[in-house]
Design an enzyme around this catalytic site. Structure first.
Site, mmCIF file in Angstrom:
data_model
loop_
_atom_site.group_PDB
_atom_site.id
_atom_site.type_symbol
_atom_site.label_atom_id
_atom_site.label_comp_id
_atom_site.label_asym_id
_atom_site.label_seq_id
_atom_site.Cartn_x
_atom_site.Cartn_y
_atom_site.Cartn_z
ATOM 1 C CG ASP A 73 -13.880 -2.883 -11.551
ATOM 2 O OD1 ASP A 73 -13.780 -4.111 -11.456
ATOM 3 O OD2 ASP A 73 -12.971 -2.159 -11.992
ATOM 4 N NE ARG A 87 -13.424 -8.413 -9.071
ATOM 5 C CZ ARG A 87 -13.378 -7.380 -9.931
ATOM 6 N NH1 ARG A 87 -13.484 -6.133 -9.516
ATOM 7 N NH2 ARG A 87 -13.257 -7.608 -11.215
HETATM 8 C C1 LIG Z 1 -9.154 -8.545 -7.861
HETATM 9 C C2 LIG Z 1 -9.562 -7.321 -7.080
HETATM 10 C C3 LIG Z 1 -10.552 -6.497 -7.576
HETATM 11 C C4 LIG Z 1 -10.967 -5.383 -6.842
HETATM 12 N N1 LIG Z 1 -12.034 -4.654 -7.283
HETATM 13 C C5 LIG Z 1 -12.525 -3.659 -6.513
HETATM 14 C C6 LIG Z 1 -13.724 -2.979 -6.854
HETATM 15 O O1 LIG Z 1 -14.376 -3.272 -7.867
HETATM 16 N N2 LIG Z 1 -14.156 -1.975 -6.034
HETATM 17 C C7 LIG Z 1 -13.476 -1.637 -4.878
HETATM 18 O O2 LIG Z 1 -13.945 -0.750 -4.149
HETATM 19 N N3 LIG Z 1 -12.338 -2.269 -4.540
HETATM 20 C C8 LIG Z 1 -11.843 -3.264 -5.314
HETATM 21 N N4 LIG Z 1 -10.695 -3.916 -4.927
HETATM 22 C C9 LIG Z 1 -9.843 -3.358 -3.844
HETATM 23 C C10 LIG Z 1 -10.283 -3.816 -2.465
HETATM 24 O O3 LIG Z 1 -11.499 -3.174 -2.119
HETATM 25 C C11 LIG Z 1 -9.205 -3.475 -1.410
HETATM 26 O O4 LIG Z 1 -9.032 -2.089 -1.358
HETATM 27 C C12 LIG Z 1 -7.862 -4.120 -1.647
HETATM 28 O O5 LIG Z 1 -8.000 -5.426 -2.114
HETATM 29 C C13 LIG Z 1 -7.023 -4.180 -0.348
HETATM 30 O O6 LIG Z 1 -7.694 -4.917 0.635
HETATM 31 P P1 LIG Z 1 -7.284 -6.408 1.116
HETATM 32 O O7 LIG Z 1 -8.523 -7.227 1.042
HETATM 33 O O8 LIG Z 1 -6.153 -6.935 0.364
HETATM 34 O O9 LIG Z 1 -6.993 -6.252 2.657
HETATM 35 P P2 LIG Z 1 -5.989 -5.339 3.488
HETATM 36 O O10 LIG Z 1 -6.403 -5.509 4.903
HETATM 37 O O11 LIG Z 1 -5.915 -3.960 2.914
HETATM 38 O O12 LIG Z 1 -4.608 -6.042 3.250
HETATM 39 C C14 LIG Z 1 -4.265 -7.345 3.692
HETATM 40 C C15 LIG Z 1 -2.805 -7.587 3.401
HETATM 41 O O13 LIG Z 1 -2.592 -7.600 1.997
HETATM 42 C C16 LIG Z 1 -1.410 -6.912 1.635
HETATM 43 N N5 LIG Z 1 -1.788 -5.683 0.888
HETATM 44 C C17 LIG Z 1 -3.028 -5.165 0.734
HETATM 45 N N6 LIG Z 1 -3.007 -4.058 -0.038
HETATM 46 C C18 LIG Z 1 -1.722 -3.870 -0.371
HETATM 47 C C19 LIG Z 1 -1.072 -2.882 -1.160
HETATM 48 N N7 LIG Z 1 -1.723 -1.882 -1.748
HETATM 49 N N8 LIG Z 1 0.283 -2.995 -1.308
HETATM 50 C C20 LIG Z 1 0.970 -4.002 -0.728
HETATM 51 N N9 LIG Z 1 0.384 -4.958 0.044
HETATM 52 C C21 LIG Z 1 -0.924 -4.900 0.208
HETATM 53 C C22 LIG Z 1 -0.735 -6.592 2.925
HETATM 54 O O14 LIG Z 1 0.125 -7.666 3.255
HETATM 55 C C23 LIG Z 1 -1.872 -6.490 3.904
HETATM 56 O O15 LIG Z 1 -1.472 -6.719 5.235
HETATM 57 C C24 LIG Z 1 -10.304 -5.057 -5.622
HETATM 58 C C25 LIG Z 1 -9.316 -5.891 -5.123
HETATM 59 C C26 LIG Z 1 -8.947 -7.016 -5.820
HETATM 60 C C27 LIG Z 1 -7.903 -7.919 -5.233
#
Ligand SMILES: Cc1cc2nc3c(=O)[nH]c(=O)nc-3n(C[C@H](O)[C@H](O)[C@H](O)COP(=O)(O)OP(=O)(O)OC[C@H]3O[C@@H](n4cnc5c(N)ncnc54)[C@H](O)[C@@H]3O)c2cc1C
Length: 304
Positions: free
Chosen positions: A131, A181
């Protein structure tokens, strides 16, 4: 947006944490995003995902330890997870946080722990995903990844799109064909360090997705944003690659409908499954991402 920043701030404040974890927070809110307190809870969730054609990513919750005994305890828990994967034959990878393995105070010991975990995972046919945490740990995390990627080709690393340094960091790793990732980034960061506007972050996500299809290997598109997932599909077509050339990753409890749809359409999908009792900072980061979650959460706090 302001609310989101307040929540990310609250995620790091021990007094707010005490208030929430000892307060009337109902289990259903926690349960939506977290598999449970124990490894066995996470294994049960992953078995269910596997039955629906979705792989798992085991995530032991916790955001950093303060002394060597804490790092050793986290290492033991990661090791136990890997042994249980072998025993239960579930399809899952293991995500690790380097601050849980003492990165903040003993980088040498941390490298050693990651090496041992990567070897154990490799021996049972799976792999470790590192991560990415707050920006102060990025340089050391990348050093460790570069150091170990030579011996463990399947080692994966999360790269945060919002960090201004990320395109340069990827270029520096180009000879390693990194297994990345791609995530937007979940922590509060200053403007000099990270892009702040959604539009800019999304544009950078598109750019770096294309970069990974061209120069990385086995990219994981970790987002719930269906436009960005569709963009990855176009990048695959443009580079003459099929559905099996990349993975789509999402978080447990978010867009389950989309996860199932993509898996049944033949995409490789993995779901990140957090477990453990130290769920508070993780939950706050998920709340900060979406106002609707926050309303649900606040209602549960006042018991309505
Ligand atoms: C498998 C995985 C591993 C990750 N590992 C890390 C890491 O190592 N370090 C790190 O900094 N971050 C990590 N993240 C978190 C990432 O950085 C984002 O904060 C998170 O994925 C939300 O961003 P998004 O790309 O979904 O886009 P967004 O623009 O936030 O969301 C797009 C759409 O997805 C849906 N959505 C997003 N979040 C939510 C929520 N919380 N509840 C409900 N619906 C939601 C909504 O429909 C939204 O409109 C990880 C995410 C994933 C999926």
């Amino acid at each position: 947006m302001v609310l989101g920043r307040v929540l990310l701030w609250a995620a790091e404040k021990k007094r707010v944490q005490k208030l929430v974890t000892e307060g009337k927070l109902s289990r259903p809110v926690v349960r939506r995003f977290i598999a449970g307190d124990t490894l066995e809870d996470a294994i049960a969730v992953i078995k269910d995902l596997n039955a629906r054609g979705i792989g798992g990513i085991l995530d032991l919750l916790g955001d950093g330890v303060e002394d060597p005994s804490g790092a050793e305890a986290a290492f033991d828990e990661y090791l136990t997870s890997i042994r249980r994967i072998e025993e239960t034959k579930i399809d899952t990878t293991v995500s690790i946080k380097l601050t849980q393995l003492g990165l903040a105070f003993d980088k040498g010991a941390c490298i050693d722990y990651v090496r041992r975990l990567a070897a154990e995972a490799q021996a049972i046919g799976t792999y470790v995903e590192i991560d990415m945490e707050q920006s102060e740990y990025v340089a050391d995390t990348l050093d460790i990844y570069k150091h170990l990627k030579v011996d463990f080709d399947d080692l994966h690393i999360a790269m945060q799109v919002y960090l201004r340094r990320t395109p340069g960091d990827l270029e520096e790793m180009v000879d390693l064909a990194p297994k990345v990732r791609l995530v937007k980034g979940a922590y509060i960061e200053a403007e000099e360090i990270a892009l702040q506007k959604k539009k800019e972050i999304d544009a950078q996500y598109r750019f770096l997705t294309a970069w990974l299809f061209e120069k990385g290997s086995d990219p994981a598109i970790a987002t719930h944003d269906s436009h960005l997932i569709a963009h990855a599909g176009r990048c695959a077509v443009n580079s003459d690659k099929g559905k099996s050339s990349y993975e789509i990753q999402m978080l447990y409890g978010i867009r389950r409908d989309l996860q199932e749809q993509l898996a049944s359409d033949g995409y490789r999908v993995r779901t990140y499954v957090p477990f453990g009792s130290a769920w508070y900072p993780y939950l706050m980061r998920r709340m900060a991402e979406r106002p609707a979650n926050l309303r649900f959460f606040l209602r549960s706090l006042v018991g309505k």
